[in-house]
Scaffold this motif. Structure first.
Motif, PDB file in Angstrom:
ATOM      1  N   UNK A  77       0.832  -1.198   0.000  1.00  0.00           N
ATOM      2  CA  UNK A  77       0.000   0.000   0.000  1.00  0.00           C
ATOM      3  C   UNK A  77       0.867   1.250   0.000  1.00  0.00           C
ATOM      4  N   UNK A  78       0.548   2.170  -0.905  1.00  0.00           N
ATOM      5  CA  UNK A  78       1.137   3.499  -0.880  1.00  0.00           C
ATOM      6  C   UNK A  78       0.155   4.432  -0.182  1.00  0.00           C
ATOM      7  N   UNK A  79       0.670   5.348   0.616  1.00  0.00           N
ATOM      8  CA  UNK A  79      -0.183   6.295   1.335  1.00  0.00           C
ATOM      9  C   UNK A  79       0.351   7.703   1.163  1.00  0.00           C
ATOM     10  N   UNK A  80      -0.578   8.642   1.009  1.00  0.00           N
ATOM     11  CA  UNK A  80      -0.214  10.044   0.817  1.00  0.00           C
ATOM     12  C   UNK A  80      -1.185  10.909   1.617  1.00  0.00           C
ATOM     13  N   UNK A  81      -0.762  11.452   2.756  1.00  0.00           N
ATOM     14  CA  UNK A  81      -1.644  12.288   3.576  1.00  0.00           C
ATOM     15  C   UNK A  81      -1.713  13.718   3.058  1.00  0.00           C
ATOM     16  N   UNK A  82      -2.843  14.365   3.305  1.00  0.00           N
ATOM     17  CA  UNK A  82      -2.929  15.780   2.928  1.00  0.00           C
ATOM     18  C   UNK A  82      -2.410  16.666   4.063  1.00  0.00           C
TER      19      UNK A  82
END
Length: 264
Positions: A129-134
């Motif tokens: 899983x790749x994750x990118x928070x704002x």
């Protein structure tokens, strides 16, 4: 409720299954909404979670909300729930092509969002899983979401510009591998091997090869060279793959996948 799902399909089931099995959040503190009655009933029976046909109910009760519907339904779902989303809640998305800026625009107010791209091996606890928070996510929130994701997959925090590449190299790639396994098994069947045995040999070869890449740290080319003896069977097989454009076909397929992701 600590965790809510809008949509209870395969990926949602993989996520909630990992979280429940790792005892991060008990089933009694998870709620899932699905307009498709058999889908939500299956999730309730399989995991023992609370279910509902109301997306708004999930938003009213859950601290973290996973938008696990297909990308084409995202706008409709967001329009339905945006007025009910609270500042304290975290929204996790799993849709390709739906950027953080697009999501923030659709919500129309400050919302804590983590854009992710898991893949189907999450169903057996071996996802990536790749994750990118704002910008509204703090370190504590990011750590908590990462803990949830790690219950069913390896997790990498990536810049958003890489998310379309993630779709092609991880999100969609299990399908390429399944095609490879099927083709390898077909060849073994052609050589006289029973099909169930052929699938086992092919799948285990792929699994073992992947573990060698991850655990040895060696370059895939070096590992390939270890198998290819001079004038042997393997180098001839590799020669034919190169002659037929195997490497280029994989690259071109992945570039098309990446381009489609950008257009969603």
């Amino acid at each position: 409720m600590k965790l809510g799902f809008i949509g209870t399909g395969n990926m949602a089931s993989a996520i909630m299954g990992g979280i429940i099995n790792k005892q991060i959040i008990p089933a009694k503190e998870i709620i899932g909404a699905d307009l498709f009655a058999p889908g939500r009933e299956k999730a309730q029976k399989q995991f023992g979670i609370h279910v509902t046909d109301s997306n708004k109910e999930v938003v009213s009760k859950a601290e973290v909300i996973v938008l696990s519907v297909k990308p084409q339904f995202y706008e409709d779902v967001i329009n339905e729930i945006k007025d009910d989303i609270r500042e304290s809640q975290i929204v996790i998305t799993i849709a390709p092509g739906k950027t953080l800026s697009w999501l923030e625009e659709k919500f129309g107010k400050p919302v804590k969002i983590v854009r992710t791209m898991p893949n189907t091996p999450a169903m057996v606890g071996e996802g990536m899983t790749a994750a990118c928070p704002n910008g509204h996510m703090d370190e504590q929130g990011i750590t908590y979401v990462k803990k949830l994701l790690e219950s069913f997959s390896q997790v990498e925090i990536v810049p958003e510009r890489l998310m379309d590449a993630v779709v092609s190299v991880s999100g969609s790639s299990p399908a390429y591998v399944f095609v490879l396994i099927e083709a390898m098994a077909d060849a073994a069947v052609s050589g006289g091997m029973p099909r169930p045995q052929a699938y086992k040999f092919a799948a285990q070869a792929v699994l073992g090869s992947a573990k060698m890449v991850l655990e040895t740290g060696k370059h895939p080319g070096e590992l390939k060279d270890m198998v290819c003896s001079p004038a042997g069977t393997t180098i001839e097989a590799v020669r034919v793959l190169e002659e037929r454009g195997f490497r280029s076909a994989v690259i071109e397929a992945m570039k098309v996948c990446e381009d489609i992701s950008k257009s969603l």
